[in-house]
Write an enzyme that holds these catalytic residues in place. Sequence first.
Site, PDB file in Angstrom:
ATOM      1  N   GLU A 159      47.968  48.946  35.487  1.00 20.71           N
ATOM      2  CA  GLU A 159      48.854  48.003  34.781  1.00 20.71           C
ATOM      3  C   GLU A 159      48.286  47.464  33.465  1.00 20.71           C
ATOM      4  OE1 GLU A 159      49.831  45.034  37.694  1.00 20.71           O
ATOM      5  OE2 GLU A 159      50.927  46.450  38.937  1.00 20.71           O
ATOM      6  N   GLU A 274      53.185  53.651  45.022  1.00 25.43           N
ATOM      7  CA  GLU A 274      53.438  52.364  45.695  1.00 25.43           C
ATOM      8  C   GLU A 274      54.927  52.154  45.966  1.00 25.43           C
ATOM      9  OE1 GLU A 274      51.569  48.999  43.765  1.00 25.43           O
ATOM     10  OE2 GLU A 274      49.861  50.182  43.084  1.00 25.43           O
TER      11      GLU A 274
HETATM   12  C1  GLA Z   1      50.756  46.004  42.205  1.00 26.81           C
HETATM   13  C2  GLA Z   1      49.364  46.465  42.584  1.00 26.81           C
HETATM   14  C3  GLA Z   1      49.202  46.561  44.056  1.00 26.81           C
HETATM   15  C4  GLA Z   1      49.788  45.385  44.777  1.00 26.81           C
HETATM   16  C5  GLA Z   1      51.206  45.175  44.362  1.00 26.81           C
HETATM   17  C6  GLA Z   1      51.807  43.992  45.094  1.00 26.81           C
HETATM   18  O1  GLA Z   1      51.669  47.006  42.338  1.00 26.81           O
HETATM   19  O2  GLA Z   1      49.026  47.702  42.032  1.00 26.81           O
HETATM   20  O3  GLA Z   1      47.849  46.659  44.359  1.00 26.81           O
HETATM   21  O4  GLA Z   1      49.031  44.233  44.524  1.00 26.81           O
HETATM   22  O5  GLA Z   1      51.215  44.938  42.984  1.00 26.81           O
HETATM   23  O6  GLA Z   1      51.445  43.966  46.419  1.00 26.81           O
END
Ligand code: GLA
Length: 367
Positions: A159, A274
């Site tokens: 990020e 994710e």
């Molecule tokens: C982001 C992070 C993850 C997690 C999510 C929320 O996507 O990459 O590690 O913290 O936020 O759970």
Amino acid sequence: MTAITRRHLLTAISGAAVARTMEASAQTTTVEKTLIAAARSKNLTYGAAMATWQTDRDVVLRRTFDRQCGTIVPEWEMKWGAIEGTRGTRNYTGADRVVSFAASHGLTCRGHAAIWYRNLPKWVEPALKAEGVEVMAAHIQDLMAHYKGKIKSWDIVNEAIEPKDGLADSLRNTPFLRQLGSDYIGRAFTIAAEADPNIQGFYNEYGLYHNDSKDHDRRTAVLALLQKLKQQGVPIYGLGIQGHHDLARPFDPSVFAAFLRDVAGLGLKILITELDIDDRSLSQTVSERDRLVAERATAFLTTALSERAVEGVLTWGLSDKYSWLNTSTYQKRSDGTMNRCLPYDENFQTKPFWYSLYYALRNAPSR
Ligand code: GLA
């Protein structure tokens, strides 16, 4: 041996053989219907995020990881804040438990995340300011050394893009950017690859899939970043596309497919890292919400898996019961019901999302 005894014996043997065959075919059926079997049939992987507070107390969750997954990733235990809250006291206990859970269940463990502006100990920014890149390097080097030979696939930087912050190249205003300058991203990858040349280093990012101006800007910025890293010869293996969907926001398969093509065109691999589908914007019945979640999952996954650079899918958890969207108070649905964001409901019953995932994996073009 008398004839009678032999007949009894033969009956017993053939009974046992039939039972074994039935058991074997039941097992075969079960194996064929798992997400990991569907993934492997196309040379893909499937996995999910886990946290030890969940697996410690839930045997059904452990069994589901065991049966359905080929890969796991620690939801929290491997973040800098979890390892070195206090400078100099690096504690790998939690992260090591995830890695040994993976090993004892025959799963591959991903590393997540070496450099991230959140879950970052407070001491890091002043240390970066005073001592520079060595502080970041020491963290990455220690992580890579600790997991050398155990973890191959790593989210090295997480990020780093945020167009809203209004900075050059749409870089996010993080302690790393403020103290080290914009090439901290490339340097993080280089430091990691020098520490362990066998890793696959990923840049991991969210907000690359909705068809609105916000994600359009994020796609543009991420693509420019990746192009720059490749031009500079930075050892980056792939892009991790998080896949935190918001059903209030639109998805257009052709826009997303074009983005995937552009990323693959840079010679990078892609992993969906994710995935979950937030239904907070929906006020419909549970079954209607499940249908809409599954519809988004199918659209997103069939598009993603049609791109041959995509190597697999990880969901951010398996069951709604443990999703961050249901466990962190600020994320919860306002009507008090569970967000139906993951493939299993809170009782580990498969939902339509599960079938979207299963068929998208099973019907993906072969790698
Ligand atoms: C982001 C992070 C993850 C997690 C999510 C929320 O996507 O990459 O590690 O913290 O936020 O759970």
